[in-house]
Design a protein around this motif. Structure first.
Motif, PDB file in Angstrom:
ATOM      1  N   ARG B  57     -10.237  -4.310   1.906  1.00  0.00           N
ATOM      2  CA  ARG B  57     -11.041  -5.475   2.265  1.00  0.00           C
ATOM      3  C   ARG B  57     -11.852  -5.172   3.517  1.00  0.00           C
ATOM      4  O   ARG B  57     -11.507  -4.283   4.294  1.00  0.00           O
ATOM      5  CB  ARG B  57     -10.117  -6.672   2.541  1.00  0.00           C
ATOM      6  N   ASP B  58     -12.927  -5.954   3.703  1.00  0.00           N
ATOM      7  CA  ASP B  58     -13.706  -5.701   4.910  1.00  0.00           C
ATOM      8  C   ASP B  58     -13.123  -6.519   6.067  1.00  0.00           C
ATOM      9  O   ASP B  58     -12.399  -7.499   5.866  1.00  0.00           O
ATOM     10  CB  ASP B  58     -15.192  -6.032   4.704  1.00  0.00           C
ATOM     11  N   THR B  59     -13.428  -6.067   7.277  1.00  0.00           N
ATOM     12  CA  THR B  59     -12.772  -6.599   8.466  1.00  0.00           C
ATOM     13  C   THR B  59     -12.920  -8.105   8.595  1.00  0.00           C
ATOM     14  O   THR B  59     -11.974  -8.801   8.957  1.00  0.00           O
ATOM     15  CB  THR B  59     -13.333  -5.915   9.716  1.00  0.00           C
ATOM     16  N   ARG B  60     -14.114  -8.627   8.236  1.00  0.00           N
ATOM     17  CA  ARG B  60     -14.318 -10.052   8.430  1.00  0.00           C
ATOM     18  C   ARG B  60     -13.351 -10.866   7.573  1.00  0.00           C
ATOM     19  O   ARG B  60     -12.716 -11.798   8.039  1.00  0.00           O
ATOM     20  CB  ARG B  60     -15.764 -10.432   8.124  1.00  0.00           C
ATOM     21  N   SER B  61     -13.199 -10.466   6.308  1.00  0.00           N
ATOM     22  CA  SER B  61     -12.287 -11.262   5.474  1.00  0.00           C
ATOM     23  C   SER B  61     -10.831 -11.025   5.860  1.00  0.00           C
ATOM     24  O   SER B  61      -9.998 -11.918   5.710  1.00  0.00           O
ATOM     25  CB  SER B  61     -12.516 -10.975   3.987  1.00  0.00           C
ATOM     26  N   PRO B  70      -7.432  -8.387  -1.882  1.00  0.00           N
ATOM     27  CA  PRO B  70      -8.778  -7.820  -2.059  1.00  0.00           C
ATOM     28  C   PRO B  70      -9.406  -8.309  -3.353  1.00  0.00           C
ATOM     29  O   PRO B  70      -8.722  -8.524  -4.348  1.00  0.00           O
ATOM     30  CB  PRO B  70      -8.504  -6.305  -2.101  1.00  0.00           C
ATOM     31  N   LYS B  71     -10.738  -8.487  -3.301  1.00  0.00           N
ATOM     32  CA  LYS B  71     -11.451  -8.801  -4.534  1.00  0.00           C
ATOM     33  C   LYS B  71     -11.877  -7.475  -5.130  1.00  0.00           C
ATOM     34  O   LYS B  71     -12.879  -6.905  -4.735  1.00  0.00           O
ATOM     35  CB  LYS B  71     -12.706  -9.633  -4.226  1.00  0.00           C
ATOM     36  N   GLY B  72     -11.112  -6.994  -6.036  1.00  0.00           N
ATOM     37  CA  GLY B  72     -11.450  -5.708  -6.641  1.00  0.00           C
ATOM     38  C   GLY B  72     -11.161  -4.579  -5.663  1.00  0.00           C
ATOM     39  O   GLY B  72     -10.971  -4.803  -4.467  1.00  0.00           O
ATOM     40  N   PHE B  73     -11.106  -3.381  -6.185  1.00  0.00           N
ATOM     41  CA  PHE B  73     -10.744  -2.270  -5.327  1.00  0.00           C
ATOM     42  C   PHE B  73     -11.991  -1.531  -4.861  1.00  0.00           C
ATOM     43  O   PHE B  73     -12.365  -0.511  -5.404  1.00  0.00           O
ATOM     44  CB  PHE B  73      -9.766  -1.343  -6.047  1.00  0.00           C
ATOM     45  N   SER B  74     -12.613  -2.070  -3.819  1.00  0.00           N
ATOM     46  CA  SER B  74     -13.756  -1.357  -3.277  1.00  0.00           C
ATOM     47  C   SER B  74     -13.245  -0.325  -2.288  1.00  0.00           C
ATOM     48  O   SER B  74     -12.444  -0.630  -1.406  1.00  0.00           O
ATOM     49  CB  SER B  74     -14.709  -2.336  -2.585  1.00  0.00           C
ATOM     50  N   VAL B  75     -13.668   0.902  -2.471  1.00  0.00           N
ATOM     51  CA  VAL B  75     -13.136   1.983  -1.642  1.00  0.00           C
ATOM     52  C   VAL B  75     -14.025   2.229  -0.425  1.00  0.00           C
ATOM     53  O   VAL B  75     -13.947   3.271   0.199  1.00  0.00           O
ATOM     54  CB  VAL B  75     -12.991   3.295  -2.454  1.00  0.00           C
TER      55      VAL B  75
END
Lengths: 318, 299
Positions: B57-61, B70-75
């Motif tokens: 996940r990105d830092t803001r979320s 996580p919404k989906g597995f973004s690498v």
């Protein structure tokens, strides 16, 4: 180091062929001292033993790392004893050693007892052992996140009506938090060791206990503790040695506050040594730094010798 | 672990129902203990699992909803950590320092341990003790002298230097562990091989080493773990980014965050990179490790 390799070999002239015929495997093997033990001994002496003596030597000098070394006798040691920062660091190391140590021991022993005949003990054991294989930095960072003002801890407390949660990561609260983290990380390892000791006790002791009508406390006091005493001794020595070098979990909290150096309230003896020698801000004081390290070594030595004295009991054969 | 002798179940004495093998007293207390154990297990797994999930996940979320998934597995975090934050170099450095120093440690320590375990003399007993005494020395004692020594031979900020230091530092434990291991191997085979005309070195190479594979693998993996996680010496001896090992890179990453703003996503990705290899090794060789680290030390 090589000349003592042949303590019982016959005279040099007769050694070549006759010894081979008459000599046993052991005799021939003795001659392999240099190729077999030599490299290990050389590396160990050069990279470990010589630095130890080097440390003692440097600790009697005033030295900034480069330039001249001036002999200063025991001034460094005197300075350390007078330095409130060092006293605090040593105090923290002692807290880790004794307070965290006792917590770990009580918990691991209790856990070893619970785990002895619990379903799924192997799974539990594998899971609680794993933190021992993880760099303490990881736990430091996780704790830093869990307890930061927007972190997990406060997000649990908020719905419960806690509007002013404690300042978890404030300088004065940090060290207790680190101590709790150490307990969390380390207990599993000692539980595993103690379990090996508790498992060794043959079941007929418990059957005897049941026949004699011993209650749980008596069983603990008269059977389990005496029979696992030697394992406790080993654990105590292990913890003494490893607690004195605790460094990275403290250090990571310095990295995250921007100064690069953790707040002085959290320093351990190892951190003190590192900062005194390498922190860049002031002139490095190699003499004082090594002196503090030598004192740590002294502390370990004294405690291990004492522990061996105290824990020594007649070995119970079973 | 439980004996086959089943005790008579008597209502009168609840503690005995569980049989003589039960140690920790009465029912309710025990049930609480068992419950707590599973809670601890859960917290351990959840903690590391949570860390792994947040790495996607990105830092803001992460900051907005720390309990979110996580919404989906973004690498993205991993790619960023790998390329921008240069964890790639650090991983590579850590990998080869760890592998080389662990292989060499075992290669150097095994013959020594074999010799010491098979020789019954004052010399061998003294030397074994000499090695074992090193176990009690805290690293910070040799830190500064090592720094000075390596500096004088220009091996500061060098992975070769770090390798050497790791090998020297590992001698006490590895020699200690392997000496105990070789002692547990029977001597008869060696004597038989010697009667067949094998030289002592040949006996070691062809008879003992194959028998000692298990112990040496344990020693190797224990060093692997130790060197992979070693921090104090690496921080002291490595100064330039291209030589950083993973723990040093992680510390410097955390340090940079105080200037560039928190990047928890990237940080958790970095943590995964340092933890996952250990998890893999543990899954692969778990039992051997536990035994090496516990029984080996118990002797």
């Amino acid at each position: 180091m090589t000349t003592t390799a042949l303590p019982r070999a016959s005279s040099p002239e007769t050694r070549s062929t006759p010894a081979r015929r008459g000599g046993s495997l052991a005799d021939q093997r003795r001659r392999l001292f240099v190729p077999f033990v030599g490299p290990a001994l050389l590396l160990y002496v050069v990279l470990f033993v010589v630095p130890i003596f080097g440390a003692v030597w440097i600790s009697f000098h005033k030295w900034a790392g480069s330039g001249p070394m001036t002999w200063s006798g025991i001034d460094n040691y005197r300075g350390l004893v007078a330095d409130p920062l060092f006293r605090q660091s040593l105090g923290n190391t002692l807290k880790l050693l004794f307070v965290v140590g006792i917590a770990i021991f009580v918990l691991s022993f209790a856990m070893a007892l619970v785990l002895r005949d619990m379903a799924g003990r192997k799974i539990v054991r594998s899971v609680i052992f794993f933190p021992h294989l993880v760099n303490a930095l990881v736990y430091g960072i996780l704790v830093g996140f869990i307890f930061n003002p927007d972190g997990l801890a406060n997000s649990i407390l908020k719905p419960l009506g806690v509007d002013a949660p404690p300042q978890w990561l404030a300088q004065d609260n940090l060290f207790p938090l680190i101590m709790v983290t150490m307990v969390w990380m380390t207990t599993g390892y000692y539980t595993t060791i103690l379990m090996a000791g508790v498992d060794r006790i043959p079941p007929y002791y418990y059957e005897d206990c049941a026949l004699a009508g011993a209650n749980a406390w008596q069983r603990l006091r008269h059977v389990i503790l005496p029979l696992t005493w030697d394992v406790f001794g080993v654990c105590a020595v292990l913890w003494t040695i490893s607690s004195v070098k605790i460094f990275e979990i403290i250090w990571i909290f310095g990295a995250s506050n921007g100064t690069g150096v953790p707040p002085a309230q959290t320093w351990t003896a190892a951190v003190y040594t590192y900062v005194t020698a390498f922190s860049g801000d002031s002139i490095p004081a190699y003499g004082a730094a090594t002196a503090s390290a030598v004192l740590s070594l002294f502390l370990v030595t004294v405690l291990v010798v004492l522990l061996r004295r105290v824990m020594r009991r007649d070995v119970i054969e079973f | 672990m439980r004996t086959s002798i089943a005790p008579p179940a008597t209502r009168r004495w609840p503690a005995r129902r569980r049989g003589p093998a039960s140690l920790s007293g009465t029912g309710p207390l025990r049930r609480v203990g068992v419950g707590l154990m599973w809670l601890i297990v859960l917290a351990n797994v959840a903690g590391l699992g949570w860390m792994a999930l947040q790495a996607f996940r990105d830092t803001r979320s992460i900051l907005a909803t720390p309990w979110g998934l996580p919404k989906g597995f973004s690498v993205e975090n991993f790619v960023e950590a790998w390329t921008v934050s240069d964890f790639a170099t650090a991983t590579w450095n850590s990998t080869w320092v760890t592998l080389v120093s662990s292989v060499l440690t075992v290669a150097v320590a095994a013959p020594a341990a074999y010799w010491l375990s098979r020789q019954e003399s004052r010399l061998s007993r003294g030397l074994t003790l000499f090695f074992v005494l090193g176990l009690g020395v805290p690293v910070q004692v040799i830190l500064i002298p090592l720094f000075v020594m390596l500096n004088s031979v220009r091996l500061i900020d060098s992975l070769v230097g770090l390798n050497l230091v790791y090998i020297g530092l590992s001698m006490p434990f590895t020699v200690f562990l392997l000496t105990g291991f070789f002692r547990s191997l029977p001597a008869e085979l060696e004597e038989a091989a010697a009667l067949d005309g094998a030289s002592p070195a040949g006996v070691f190479w062809r008879v003992m080493l194959p028998m000692a594979k298990g112990g040496m693998l344990t020693a190797f993996v224990l060093q692997l773990i130790g060197h992979w996680n070693e921090t104090l010496l690496a921080v002291t001896l490595l100064h330039s980014t291209e030589n950083y090992t993973l723990p040093v890179a992680l510390i410097s990453f955390v340090q940079q965050q105080t200037y560039s703003g928190a990047d928890w996503g990237g940080l958790f990705a970095g943590l995964c990179i340092i933890v996952l290899p250990m998890l893999a090794v543990y899954v692969w060789l778990g039992r051997r490790l536990t035994e090496g680290l516990t029984l080996g030390m118990g002797k």
